[in-house]
Design a protein around this motif. Sequence first.
Motif, PDB file in Angstrom:
ATOM      1  N   ALA A 114     -12.596  -0.311   3.573  1.00 31.87           N
ATOM      2  CA  ALA A 114     -13.355  -0.404   4.768  1.00 31.87           C
ATOM      3  C   ALA A 114     -12.776  -0.178   5.953  1.00 31.87           C
ATOM      4  N   ARG A 115     -11.672  -0.983   6.077  1.00 37.48           N
ATOM      5  CA  ARG A 115     -10.983  -0.606   7.589  1.00 37.48           C
ATOM      6  C   ARG A 115     -10.354   0.840   7.641  1.00 37.48           C
ATOM      7  N   ALA A 116      -9.959   1.473   6.663  1.00 34.87           N
ATOM      8  CA  ALA A 116      -9.638   2.842   6.837  1.00 34.87           C
ATOM      9  C   ALA A 116     -10.767   3.732   7.354  1.00 34.87           C
ATOM     10  N   VAL A 117     -11.954   3.552   6.373  1.00 31.86           N
ATOM     11  CA  VAL A 117     -13.194   4.161   6.861  1.00 31.86           C
ATOM     12  C   VAL A 117     -13.521   4.287   8.177  1.00 31.86           C
ATOM     13  N   ALA A 118     -13.398   2.922   8.920  1.00 29.58           N
ATOM     14  CA  ALA A 118     -13.755   2.852  10.127  1.00 29.58           C
ATOM     15  C   ALA A 118     -12.792   3.393  11.033  1.00 29.58           C
ATOM     16  N   GLU A 149      -2.496   0.786  -0.231  1.00 29.59           N
ATOM     17  CA  GLU A 149      -2.807  -0.203   0.752  1.00 29.59           C
ATOM     18  C   GLU A 149      -2.038  -0.255   1.956  1.00 29.59           C
ATOM     19  N   THR A 150      -0.770  -0.016   2.015  1.00 28.10           N
ATOM     20  CA  THR A 150       0.206   0.232   2.736  1.00 28.10           C
ATOM     21  C   THR A 150      -0.008   1.349   3.706  1.00 28.10           C
ATOM     22  N   GLN A 151      -0.281   2.379   3.031  1.00 29.24           N
ATOM     23  CA  GLN A 151      -0.304   3.868   3.562  1.00 29.24           C
ATOM     24  C   GLN A 151      -1.543   4.030   4.328  1.00 29.24           C
ATOM     25  N   LEU A 152      -2.608   3.018   3.946  1.00 27.32           N
ATOM     26  CA  LEU A 152      -4.008   3.213   4.708  1.00 27.32           C
ATOM     27  C   LEU A 152      -3.903   1.949   5.600  1.00 27.32           C
ATOM     28  N   ALA A 153      -3.140   1.147   5.993  1.00 24.21           N
ATOM     29  CA  ALA A 153      -3.202   0.288   6.931  1.00 24.21           C
ATOM     30  C   ALA A 153      -3.419   0.842   8.321  1.00 24.21           C
ATOM     31  N   PRO A 154      -3.686   0.290   9.318  1.00 21.29           N
ATOM     32  CA  PRO A 154      -3.977   0.891  10.564  1.00 21.29           C
ATOM     33  C   PRO A 154      -2.839   1.560  11.147  1.00 21.29           C
ATOM     34  N   ASP A 155      -1.586   0.956  10.745  1.00 23.60           N
ATOM     35  CA  ASP A 155      -0.103   1.651  11.015  1.00 23.60           C
ATOM     36  C   ASP A 155       0.246   2.499  10.103  1.00 23.60           C
ATOM     37  N   ALA A 179       0.139   7.542   6.079  1.00 23.33           N
ATOM     38  CA  ALA A 179      -0.941   8.408   5.423  1.00 23.33           C
ATOM     39  C   ALA A 179      -2.022   8.361   6.528  1.00 23.33           C
ATOM     40  N   LEU A 180      -2.676   7.221   6.808  1.00 21.58           N
ATOM     41  CA  LEU A 180      -3.593   7.301   7.819  1.00 21.58           C
ATOM     42  C   LEU A 180      -3.520   7.821   9.202  1.00 21.58           C
ATOM     43  N   GLN A 181      -2.542   7.588   9.740  1.00 23.79           N
ATOM     44  CA  GLN A 181      -1.834   8.150  10.892  1.00 23.79           C
ATOM     45  C   GLN A 181      -1.830   9.681  10.646  1.00 23.79           C
ATOM     46  N   ALA A 182      -0.936   9.927   9.852  1.00 26.72           N
ATOM     47  CA  ALA A 182      -1.214  11.664   9.775  1.00 26.72           C
ATOM     48  C   ALA A 182      -2.361  12.181   9.629  1.00 26.72           C
TER      49      ALA A 182
END
Length: 367
Positions: A149-153, A345-351, A354-357
């Motif tokens: 949910a946080r990553a989607v946001a 879960e670590t990769q999709l955390a705000p920092d 993977a999410l940042q890339a």
Amino acid sequence: MEAKTAKTGSRPEVGLAALARARDLLGTADHYVVVDGTDWYRADAGIQRLVRVDGPEPPPYGGRGEIADVDFAVALLSDELWKVADRHRGGERPIDPEEFLKLAGFRTHTGAWVPIRKETLWQARRRALVDFERRGREGGLFTSHKTIARAVAELAGAKLTEDLLDPFCGAGSFLWDAVELAQRNGTGLRVARGYDLDRRTVDVARSIAEVSPVPVEVVAADALEADLPRSACVVSGPPFGLRFSEPHELMDGSKTRNGDSLLLDRLLRLLKPGGRAVLHLSLNITFRADVESYRRYLATHFRVAAILGLPNGAVPGANVRTVLMVVDASEPGDTFVAQLGEDWETQLAPDGAALQAALKHIDGERP
């Protein structure tokens, strides 16, 4: 204030240790031991000694305090949710939305009602509900994994500037995280809307929407049949693995009974020009042979900006592999693709890397 009731015949000093623990946990200021419900003893500042008093002293300023600590409010609401579940266990409605809606504070030993501050209640209701769902399925309400949910946001963030829509909102997990991010970043989100078939789930989502900092409308309706508004941003985790008895026509002119491709098509039709969809979908949408022509259509008519593969375990209670897909209603372009492993879960955390890339690819460098 914190009060500890001592058993008949016991020395009031037996309550001092419990009062000290309450002070350390809750930050309470005044502390009392009550014997037989009538004899009151007030503790000194260090909670070392007791003095007999006529009763509890009223707090200053009329006692109009509020609970502001989110963790404390979550603990209170979670405890009450489990009490409600125990009362309804074995029935058809384990969690009554009306009872959940009433959870807005707590009553002290003296009968005083202490409300939870509205800003705190907005966060506490969401967290308490998600925690309750993850510990057991007694509630019968669908909530998404909090990391997803946080990553989607985060992936939607740059488009949370106008209106937000989730046609398969469940208890509203995607909506709440997106609203919170929009508020934190000041993106200018004006309104959010959610739809779900289950009326009980909708009632619970409405109890959270009631304290949202952004107007949120939650409607009990079939997203495939209802006349939904087109939106600048669509976030959703539609149901997986559906199959329809009659074929439905997709945007590319092909027909299908496959629910995964049909629901994706429905969600993308709801985008305004320039809008964005961030969707949690079954992995099979990326490889099924009968979806090949539709995938080619998407690649030439939309910008499929990112596909993030998730391992088993990302969907609570389901042994299914899924993807997060970001699609913009704009000119086609390159797609960021990543398959995440056990550390997803670590990769999709705000920092998370993977999410940042993905965000860098989708929206460029952040200011």
